[in-house]
Design a protein around this motif. Structure first.
Motif, PDB file in Angstrom:
ATOM      1  N   GLY A  61      66.873 -29.649 -14.317  1.00  0.00           N
ATOM      2  CA  GLY A  61      66.636 -29.345 -15.723  1.00  0.00           C
ATOM      3  C   GLY A  61      65.498 -28.384 -16.006  1.00  0.00           C
ATOM      4  O   GLY A  61      65.185 -28.118 -17.159  1.00  0.00           O
ATOM      5  N   LYS A  62      64.845 -27.868 -14.971  1.00  0.00           N
ATOM      6  CA  LYS A  62      63.737 -26.926 -15.161  1.00  0.00           C
ATOM      7  C   LYS A  62      64.059 -25.623 -14.449  1.00  0.00           C
ATOM      8  O   LYS A  62      64.660 -25.607 -13.390  1.00  0.00           O
ATOM      9  CB  LYS A  62      62.438 -27.480 -14.568  1.00  0.00           C
TER      10      LYS A  62
ATOM     11  N   GLU B 204      63.249 -21.593   6.937  1.00  0.00           N
ATOM     12  CA  GLU B 204      64.175 -22.727   6.964  1.00  0.00           C
ATOM     13  C   GLU B 204      65.096 -22.732   5.751  1.00  0.00           C
ATOM     14  O   GLU B 204      66.273 -23.030   5.876  1.00  0.00           O
ATOM     15  CB  GLU B 204      63.385 -24.034   7.024  1.00  0.00           C
ATOM     16  N   LYS B 205      64.536 -22.423   4.579  1.00  0.00           N
ATOM     17  CA  LYS B 205      65.322 -22.379   3.342  1.00  0.00           C
ATOM     18  C   LYS B 205      64.475 -21.794   2.225  1.00  0.00           C
ATOM     19  O   LYS B 205      63.258 -21.773   2.306  1.00  0.00           O
ATOM     20  CB  LYS B 205      65.829 -23.762   2.947  1.00  0.00           C
ATOM     21  N   ASP B 206      65.126 -21.322   1.171  1.00  0.00           N
ATOM     22  CA  ASP B 206      64.419 -20.841  -0.013  1.00  0.00           C
ATOM     23  C   ASP B 206      63.745 -22.035  -0.682  1.00  0.00           C
ATOM     24  O   ASP B 206      64.308 -23.134  -0.714  1.00  0.00           O
ATOM     25  CB  ASP B 206      65.386 -20.191  -1.004  1.00  0.00           C
ATOM     26  N   MET B 207      62.556 -21.825  -1.207  1.00  0.00           N
ATOM     27  CA  MET B 207      61.809 -22.901  -1.858  1.00  0.00           C
ATOM     28  C   MET B 207      61.041 -22.354  -3.045  1.00  0.00           C
ATOM     29  O   MET B 207      60.720 -21.175  -3.097  1.00  0.00           O
ATOM     30  CB  MET B 207      60.800 -23.537  -0.900  1.00  0.00           C
ATOM     31  N   TYR B 208      60.701 -23.252  -3.965  1.00  0.00           N
ATOM     32  CA  TYR B 208      59.782 -22.901  -5.049  1.00  0.00           C
ATOM     33  C   TYR B 208      58.388 -23.395  -4.659  1.00  0.00           C
ATOM     34  O   TYR B 208      58.233 -24.194  -3.722  1.00  0.00           O
ATOM     35  CB  TYR B 208      60.259 -23.443  -6.403  1.00  0.00           C
ATOM     36  N   GLY B 209      57.382 -22.896  -5.344  1.00  0.00           N
ATOM     37  CA  GLY B 209      55.994 -23.140  -4.954  1.00  0.00           C
ATOM     38  C   GLY B 209      55.615 -24.595  -4.770  1.00  0.00           C
ATOM     39  O   GLY B 209      55.075 -24.982  -3.728  1.00  0.00           O
ATOM     40  N   TYR B 210      55.877 -25.423  -5.769  1.00  0.00           N
ATOM     41  CA  TYR B 210      55.470 -26.827  -5.668  1.00  0.00           C
ATOM     42  C   TYR B 210      56.229 -27.535  -4.554  1.00  0.00           C
ATOM     43  O   TYR B 210      55.693 -28.420  -3.883  1.00  0.00           O
ATOM     44  CB  TYR B 210      55.651 -27.545  -7.005  1.00  0.00           C
TER      45      TYR B 210
END
Length: 97
Positions: A81-82, A32-38
């Motif tokens: 900001g991260k 569906e889309k690129d995501m980060y782990g959390y």
């Protein structure tokens, strides 16, 4: 001793199926889309309506393994900001879907 071996084999098979299911969930999200782990953990929790929760201890080793075998790519990008590590399905994998 024979029963212990059967129990061990059954447990290994169950874990293999669970890993396949977790892999399918992650690949579905990333289709569906690129995501980060959390973000994946939060999305899975929301979609499951808090019935089950995938923990970081399950997601991150799976992501690292899929990245190592070439199924996923990753890149870093700032978000709120991260610096976050985003995952995407490798192009070869997208073509097979």
């Amino acid at each position: 001793m024979a029963r212990y071996k059967e129990d061990k084999e059954e447990m290994a098979e169950e874990l293999s199926h669970e890993n396949e299911n977790n892999e399918s969930l992650v690949l579905k999200l990333l289709s569906e889309k690129d995501m980060y782990g959390y973000e994946m953990i939060k999305t899975l929790r929301k979609r499951a309506q808090n019935v089950f929760e995938k923990k970081a201890g399950m997601i991150y080793p799976l992501l690292h393994g899929l990245e190592s075998d070439g199924t996923l790519n990753s890149y870093e990008q700032y978000c709120r900001g991260k610096m976050r590590k985003y995952y995407s399905i490798a192009k070869e994998e997208k073509q097979e879907e």
